[in-house]
Design an enzyme around this catalytic site. Structure first.
Site, PDB file in Angstrom:
ATOM      1  N   ARG A 274       0.843  -1.185   0.000  1.00  0.00           N
ATOM      2  CA  ARG A 274       0.000   0.000   0.000  1.00  0.00           C
ATOM      3  C   ARG A 274       0.885   1.244   0.000  1.00  0.00           C
ATOM      4  O   ARG A 274       1.961   1.249   0.605  1.00  0.00           O
ATOM      5  CB  ARG A 274      -0.900   0.049   1.247  1.00  0.00           C
ATOM      6  CG  ARG A 274      -2.059  -0.932   1.243  1.00  0.00           C
ATOM      7  CD  ARG A 274      -3.124  -0.540   0.235  1.00  0.00           C
ATOM      8  NE  ARG A 274      -4.287  -1.414   0.311  1.00  0.00           N
ATOM      9  CZ  ARG A 274      -4.427  -2.541  -0.375  1.00  0.00           C
ATOM     10  NH1 ARG A 274      -3.446  -2.947  -1.191  1.00  0.00           N
ATOM     11  NH2 ARG A 274      -5.522  -3.266  -0.250  1.00  0.00           N
ATOM     12  N   GLU A 275       0.411   2.276  -0.693  1.00  0.00           N
ATOM     13  CA  GLU A 275       1.067   3.579  -0.612  1.00  0.00           C
ATOM     14  C   GLU A 275       0.368   4.389   0.478  1.00  0.00           C
ATOM     15  O   GLU A 275      -0.860   4.378   0.571  1.00  0.00           O
ATOM     16  CB  GLU A 275       0.997   4.331  -1.948  1.00  0.00           C
ATOM     17  CG  GLU A 275       1.940   3.790  -3.010  1.00  0.00           C
ATOM     18  CD  GLU A 275       1.480   2.456  -3.573  1.00  0.00           C
ATOM     19  OE1 GLU A 275       2.332   1.550  -3.730  1.00  0.00           O
ATOM     20  OE2 GLU A 275       0.272   2.305  -3.842  1.00  0.00           O
TER      21      GLU A 275
ATOM     22  N   ALA B 162      -7.621  26.931  10.216  1.00  0.00           N
ATOM     23  CA  ALA B 162      -6.955  25.626  10.285  1.00  0.00           C
ATOM     24  C   ALA B 162      -5.456  25.772  10.113  1.00  0.00           C
ATOM     25  O   ALA B 162      -4.974  26.703   9.468  1.00  0.00           O
ATOM     26  CB  ALA B 162      -7.516  24.691   9.208  1.00  0.00           C
TER      27      ALA B 162
ATOM     28  N   MET C 180      -1.526  23.154  10.407  1.00  0.00           N
ATOM     29  CA  MET C 180      -0.840  21.915  10.744  1.00  0.00           C
ATOM     30  C   MET C 180      -0.207  22.029  12.126  1.00  0.00           C
ATOM     31  O   MET C 180       0.330  23.074  12.489  1.00  0.00           O
ATOM     32  CB  MET C 180       0.229  21.594   9.700  1.00  0.00           C
ATOM     33  CG  MET C 180      -0.299  21.449   8.280  1.00  0.00           C
ATOM     34  SD  MET C 180      -1.575  20.180   8.111  1.00  0.00           S
ATOM     35  CE  MET C 180      -0.645  18.699   8.562  1.00  0.00           C
TER      36      MET C 180
ATOM     37  N   GLU D  60      -3.337  30.200  14.449  1.00  0.00           N
ATOM     38  CA  GLU D  60      -3.932  30.274  13.121  1.00  0.00           C
ATOM     39  C   GLU D  60      -5.087  31.269  13.071  1.00  0.00           C
ATOM     40  O   GLU D  60      -5.321  31.901  12.042  1.00  0.00           O
ATOM     41  CB  GLU D  60      -4.397  28.885  12.682  1.00  0.00           C
ATOM     42  CG  GLU D  60      -3.282  27.880  12.489  1.00  0.00           C
ATOM     43  CD  GLU D  60      -2.325  28.258  11.372  1.00  0.00           C
ATOM     44  OE1 GLU D  60      -2.757  28.942  10.416  1.00  0.00           O
ATOM     45  OE2 GLU D  60      -1.139  27.874  11.458  1.00  0.00           O
TER      46      GLU D  60
ATOM     47  N   ARG E 215      -7.903  25.944  -3.202  1.00  0.00           N
ATOM     48  CA  ARG E 215      -7.516  24.596  -2.822  1.00  0.00           C
ATOM     49  C   ARG E 215      -7.287  23.749  -4.068  1.00  0.00           C
ATOM     50  O   ARG E 215      -8.206  23.496  -4.860  1.00  0.00           O
ATOM     51  CB  ARG E 215      -8.595  23.953  -1.948  1.00  0.00           C
ATOM     52  CG  ARG E 215      -8.702  24.556  -0.545  1.00  0.00           C
ATOM     53  CD  ARG E 215      -7.381  24.548   0.178  1.00  0.00           C
ATOM     54  NE  ARG E 215      -7.492  24.832   1.593  1.00  0.00           N
ATOM     55  CZ  ARG E 215      -6.453  25.158   2.353  1.00  0.00           C
ATOM     56  NH1 ARG E 215      -5.239  25.242   1.805  1.00  0.00           N
ATOM     57  NH2 ARG E 215      -6.618  25.388   3.643  1.00  0.00           N
TER      58      ARG E 215
ATOM     59  N   PRO F 253      -8.446   7.389   6.431  1.00  0.00           N
ATOM     60  CA  PRO F 253      -7.492   6.402   6.920  1.00  0.00           C
ATOM     61  C   PRO F 253      -7.164   5.280   5.942  1.00  0.00           C
ATOM     62  O   PRO F 253      -6.254   4.498   6.197  1.00  0.00           O
ATOM     63  CB  PRO F 253      -8.165   5.854   8.184  1.00  0.00           C
ATOM     64  CG  PRO F 253      -9.622   6.143   8.003  1.00  0.00           C
ATOM     65  CD  PRO F 253      -9.688   7.419   7.234  1.00  0.00           C
TER      66      PRO F 253
ATOM     67  N   GLU G 292       4.115  31.608   2.942  1.00  0.00           N
ATOM     68  CA  GLU G 292       3.426  30.319   2.822  1.00  0.00           C
ATOM     69  C   GLU G 292       2.460  30.312   1.639  1.00  0.00           C
ATOM     70  O   GLU G 292       1.668  29.383   1.481  1.00  0.00           O
ATOM     71  CB  GLU G 292       2.675  29.994   4.117  1.00  0.00           C
ATOM     72  CG  GLU G 292       3.602  29.730   5.302  1.00  0.00           C
ATOM     73  CD  GLU G 292       2.854  29.278   6.545  1.00  0.00           C
ATOM     74  OE1 GLU G 292       1.622  29.070   6.466  1.00  0.00           O
ATOM     75  OE2 GLU G 292       3.513  29.118   7.585  1.00  0.00           O
TER      76      GLU G 292
END
Length: 211
Positions: A51-52, A96, A98, A112, A79, A134, A162
Site C-alpha cells: 500500500r502507498e 486551520a 498543521m 492560526e 484549494r 485512513p 506560505e
C-alpha cells in the site's frame, strides 16, 4: 443456542506486521510504500500486500462563532484538490493549521486564528478528533469551536511566505446552515463543525453569551 455476536476491535496495532517500508516521494508532502500482512476475521492471515501511504501531520481546525451576534467566520481560499470538479476551487473553510511536532492543538488554534483571520478566541470547545481518510493517509484532525467577536471581523489575511491568500467572511449561523444544505460548503471539517453548531447553538448562546 444463539451464536455469540462478535465484538469489534479484536485486533490491535501490534497485529499488523510491516515487513518493509520505504519513502517513494518527498516534497511538500511525503509518500511511503509499505509491504505488510495482518490477521483476517476468519482466523487466517492476509497474504503480504503493498500500500502507498500519504504521510501528513495532524491538523487543528476551528469554527469561529460569536454567540451574541449569532455569526460565524469562514475563510475563502484556493484549494488545489478541488481543481477539475464542477465547482470553484476557492472553498469556504474553517480556521486551520498543521500541528508542529510537540505542539498543543489549542496553541495551533490560537496562532492560526490570528494569522488567517485576525481573530482572538476567548474560549475553545473541543468537538472531536477524526481520521481524515485512513484508507490512505495518516492525518488526524482536532476539531474545535471557538468563541470570538465578529463585530470587526472580515478582511484579507494569510502569510506571503506560505503563499496564503485568504479572505475572511462573516455569515449568520442560518446562512452557514443553508450553505451546507445546498452544497456550497462541501469540505469535511466545515460540514462537521457547522452541523455540530446546529446541535449546540442554543446551549452556546446561553452559556458562551453570558461570559
Amino acid at each position: 443456542m444463539t451464536e455469540k455476536k462478535p465484538e469489534p476491535f479484536q485486533f490491535k496495532a501490534s497485529d499488523v506486521q510491516v515487513h518493509k517500508r520505504e519513502t517513494v516521494f518527498k516534497g511538500f508532502f511525503r509518500m511511503d510504500k509499505l509491504w505488510l500482512t495482518h490477521p483476517r476475521f476468519d482466523g487466517t492471515t492476509m497474504p503480504e500486500f503493498t500500500r502507498e501511504l500519504f504521510v501528513r501531520g495532524d491538523a487543528t481546525c476551528v469554527l469561529p462563532y460569536d454567540p451574541e451576534r449569532d455569526e460565524v467566520v469562514l475563510l475563502e481560499q484556493f484549494r488545489l484538490g478541488a481543481i477539475g470538479r464542477d465547482q470553484s476551487p476557492w472553498l469556504l473553510e474553517l480556521v486551520a493549521g498543521m500541528n508542529e511536532k510537540g505542539e498543543d492543538p489549542e496553541d495551533v488554534a490560537h496562532r492560526e486564528a490570528e494569522e488567517e483571520a485576525g481573530l482572538s478566541f476567548t474560549r475553545l470547545e473541543k468537538i472531536c478528533e477524526y481520521l481524515v481518510s485512513p484508507g490512505g493517509t495518516t492525518e488526524l484532525v482536532y476539531l474545535y469551536a471557538g468563541q470570538v467577536s465578529t463585530e470587526n471581523a472580515g478582511g484579507l489575511y494569510g502569510l506571503d511566505h506560505e503563499h496564503e491568500d485568504i479572505r475572511a467572511h462573516v455569515f449568520s449561523a442560518e446562512e452557514t446552515f443553508a450553505m451546507i444544505h445546498d452544497g456550497r460548503i462541501n469540505n469535511a471539517a466545515a460540514i462537521m463543525a457547522i452541523q455540530w453548531l446546529q446541535l449546540n447553538r442554543d446551549r452556546l448562546r446561553r452559556g458562551w453569551g453570558q461570559s
